[in-house]
Scaffold this active site. Structure first.
Site, mmCIF file in Angstrom:
data_model
loop_
_atom_site.group_PDB
_atom_site.id
_atom_site.type_symbol
_atom_site.label_atom_id
_atom_site.label_comp_id
_atom_site.label_asym_id
_atom_site.label_seq_id
_atom_site.Cartn_x
_atom_site.Cartn_y
_atom_site.Cartn_z
ATOM 1 N N TYR A 149 0.820 -1.220 0.000
ATOM 2 C CA TYR A 149 0.000 0.000 0.000
ATOM 3 C C TYR A 149 0.853 1.268 0.000
ATOM 4 O O TYR A 149 0.309 2.377 0.001
ATOM 5 C CB TYR A 149 -0.906 0.028 1.232
ATOM 6 N N LYS A 199 4.347 -14.900 4.269
ATOM 7 C CA LYS A 199 4.595 -15.893 3.218
ATOM 8 C C LYS A 199 6.117 -15.961 3.066
ATOM 9 O O LYS A 199 6.668 -15.610 2.017
ATOM 10 C CB LYS A 199 3.881 -15.436 1.931
ATOM 11 N N ASP A 231 -1.481 -18.597 3.218
ATOM 12 C CA ASP A 231 -2.417 -19.539 2.595
ATOM 13 C C ASP A 231 -2.916 -20.543 3.632
ATOM 14 O O ASP A 231 -4.115 -20.822 3.736
ATOM 15 C CB ASP A 231 -1.800 -20.229 1.369
ATOM 16 N N ASP A 255 -5.581 -7.061 5.009
ATOM 17 C CA ASP A 255 -6.798 -6.628 4.311
ATOM 18 C C ASP A 255 -7.625 -7.854 3.917
ATOM 19 O O ASP A 255 -8.828 -7.915 4.169
ATOM 20 C CB ASP A 255 -6.400 -5.819 3.067
ATOM 21 N N ASP A 259 -11.384 -9.696 5.759
ATOM 22 C CA ASP A 259 -12.679 -9.969 5.119
ATOM 23 C C ASP A 259 -13.101 -11.415 5.368
ATOM 24 O O ASP A 259 -14.290 -11.709 5.542
ATOM 25 C CB ASP A 259 -12.624 -9.692 3.608
HETATM 26 C C1 IPM Z 1 -10.315 -1.747 3.902
HETATM 27 C C2 IPM Z 1 -10.562 -1.380 2.479
HETATM 28 C C3 IPM Z 1 -9.473 -0.424 2.030
HETATM 29 C C4 IPM Z 1 -8.140 -1.152 2.127
HETATM 30 C C5 IPM Z 1 -9.634 0.177 0.633
HETATM 31 C C6 IPM Z 1 -10.997 0.767 0.416
HETATM 32 C C7 IPM Z 1 -8.554 1.207 0.362
HETATM 33 O O1 IPM Z 1 -10.631 -2.520 1.688
HETATM 34 O O2 IPM Z 1 -10.240 -0.824 4.747
HETATM 35 O O3 IPM Z 1 -10.176 -2.932 4.183
HETATM 36 O O4 IPM Z 1 -7.764 -1.888 1.209
HETATM 37 O O5 IPM Z 1 -7.475 -0.985 3.146
HETATM 38 MN MN MN Z 2 -10.538 -4.385 2.823
#
Ligand code: IPM
Ligand code: MN
Length: 361
Positions: A149, A199, A231, A255, A259
Site C-alpha cells: 500500500y 509468506k 495460505d 486486508d 474480510d
Molecule cells: C479496507 C478497504 C481499504 C483497504 C480500501 C478501500 C482502500 O478494503 O479498509 O479494508 O484496502 O485498506
Molecule cells: Mn478491505
C-alpha cells in the site's frame, strides 16, 4: 486525555471532539446510529462529545473536485478521534478516494495499526455453521502504512506490448517493529497467543525481516511467537480458528484475512475497524469495514453494527473502556435476539439495550 483541542465539558467533565465523516452510500445512515449510541453512553458514563461534521467522499468530490483539502486535514488533526462512515461511489474512478482520502489519512495521521477484531457472537449465523462463539474470537493487527500500500512502483512503456507495471512492497524495520510491538502488547492483555502471518517461503526478503523482528519483539514481551503462512492461515481460520488470538501481519495480507474474518463472524455488516495511531501524536480513525454499499443505500436496510462496534473501538481508544463495553454488549444483545432487518429497527433495539444497561447501574 485530549490529543487535540481541549474541549472541556461542563464542570470539567471528560470531553472529546470527534470529527464525523459520514461519507457516501450507507455511511451517513450507519454513523448516525453510532453517534446516537455514543451520545447515550456518554450520558451514562459522564463524558461529553462534541461532534464536528465534514462532508468528504464521492459526493463532495463530484461536486467540488476536492478529495481531502489541506485545510480540512489540519482541522481533522485537532480532533480527538475521527468516525468515518464509508466513502466511494461507482461514479468515481477506482483509487481516487482510496488513495486520496483513506490512504492519505493513514499516512498523514500515522495510523500504523489497523485493528480488526473478529468475534462470533451468540445467535449470529457465521459462514461456517459448525463454528461456535467459543471457537472464534481473534484480532487481526494489520500493518497499515507500508507493504504493497506504500505506493512504490510504477508503469513504463504504457500502451505498448511491453508495458510493465510494478507494485513494490515496502517494509521498514521501524515500521514492522512498532506494529508487532502493538500486537504483542495486545496479545499480552488477551490470551497471550501471538501469530505472525506472512509468506516467508516465497517473499523471502520481506518475510525474513518480519520474522526476525517479530521474534525479537515477542521474546522481549515474554511471549512465544507462532507462525503461519498466509495460505495456511486461510485454511486454519475456517478449520480451526480457535488457535488464533492476535494475528499480526502485513498490510495486504491483513486486508484480505480480515474480510475472511468478517465472513466467519456474520458478514461485512458486523465488522469494525480502528485505524490507530498508538503513539497518539494525532487522532485515530474508526470505520466499519463494509464500504458505501450503494446498492442498499437509501433502502433503510443498512446494518449499523459495524459502525457501532467501530465507535466502541473509538471509545476504548479514548480511554472510555466501560462505555465501549456497553456498546459492544448492546450489539451482542441485539444480535442475540435476532438481528433487526432495518436500520431503524436496529436503532430502537440498541437504544433499548443501552437503556436497560443504564437502568441496571
Ligand atoms: C479496507 C478497504 C481499504 C483497504 C480500501 C478501500 C482502500 O478494503 O479498509 O479494508 O484496502 O485498506
Ligand atoms: Mn478491505
Amino acid at each position: 486525555m485530549s490529543a487535540g483541542d481541549n474541549v472541556a465539558g461542563p464542570g470539567g467533565a471528560r470531553a472529546y471532539a470527534i470529527a464525523h465523516l459520514p461519507g457516501d452510500g450507507v455511511g451517513p445512515e450507519v454513523t448516525e446510529v453510532a453517534r446516537d449510541c455514543v451520545d447515550a453512553v456518554a450520558v451514562t458514563h459522564g463524558f461529553v462529545v462534541e461532534w464536528r461534521g465534514y462532508p468528504l467522499g464521492a459526493k463532495h468530490f463530484l461536486a467540488t473536485g476536492e478529495v481531502l483539502p489541506d485545510a480540512v486535514l489540519d482541522e481533522l488533526r485537532k480532533a480527538d478521534a475521527i468516525l468515518l462512515g464509508a466513502v466511494g461511489s461507482p461514479e468515481v474512478p477506482p483509487g481516487v478516494l482510496e488513495r486520496g482520502l483513506l490512504l492519505r489519512l493513514r499516512a498523514e495521521l500515522d495510523l500504523y495499526v489497523n485493528l480488526r477484531p473478529s468475534k462470533l457472537r451468540p445467535g449470529v449465523p457465521g459462514a461456517v455453521s459448525r463454528l461456535q462463539p467459543a471457537d472464534l474470537d481473534f484480532v487481526i493487527v494489520r500493518e497499515n502504512t507500508e507493504g504493497l500500500y506504500a505506493g512504490a512502483g510504477g508503469t513504463v512503456h504504457r500502451g505498448t506490448a511491453f508495458e510493465s507495471a510494478t507494485e513494490e512492497s515496502l517494509n521498514t524495520r521501524a515500521g514492522v517493529e512498532r506494529c508487532v510491538r502493538y500486537a504483542a502488547d495486545l496479545a499480552a492483555r488477551r490470551r497471550g497467543r501471538l501469530t505472525l502471518v506472512h509468506k516467508t517461503n516465497v517473499l523471502t526478503h520481506a518475510g525474513d525481516l518480519w520474522r526476525r523482528v517479530a521474534g525479537e519483539v515477542a521474546a522481549e514481551a515474554g511471549l512465544p511467537l507462532e507462525y503461519a503462512h498466509v495460505d495456511a492461515a486461510c485454511l486454519y481460520l475456517v478449520d480451526d480458528p480457535k488457535r488464533f488470538d492476535v494475528i499480526v501481519t502485513d498490510n495486504l495480507f491483513g486486508d484480505i484475512l480480515s474480510d475472511l474474518g468478517a465472513a466467519l463472524t456474520g458478514g461485512l455488516g458486523v465488522a469494525p475497524s480502528g485505524n490507530l495511531n498508538p503513539d497518539r501524536t494525532g487522532p485515530s480513525v474508526f470505520e466499519p469495514v463494509h464500504g458505501s454499499a450503494p446498492d442498499i443505500a437509501g433502502t433503510g436496510r443498512a446494518n449499523p453494527a459495524g459502525a457501532v462496534l467501530s465507535a466502541a473501538l473509538m471509545l476504548d481508544h479514548l480511554g472510555e473502556a466501560e462505555a465501549a463495553a456497553d456498546l459492544d454488549a448492546a450489539v451482542s444483545a441485539v444480535l442475540g435476539a435476532g438481528a433487526p432487518a432495518t436500520t431503524a429497527g436496529w436503532e430502537d433495539a440498541l437504544r433499548e439495550a443501552l437503556d436497560a444497561k443504564a437502568g441496571a447501574r
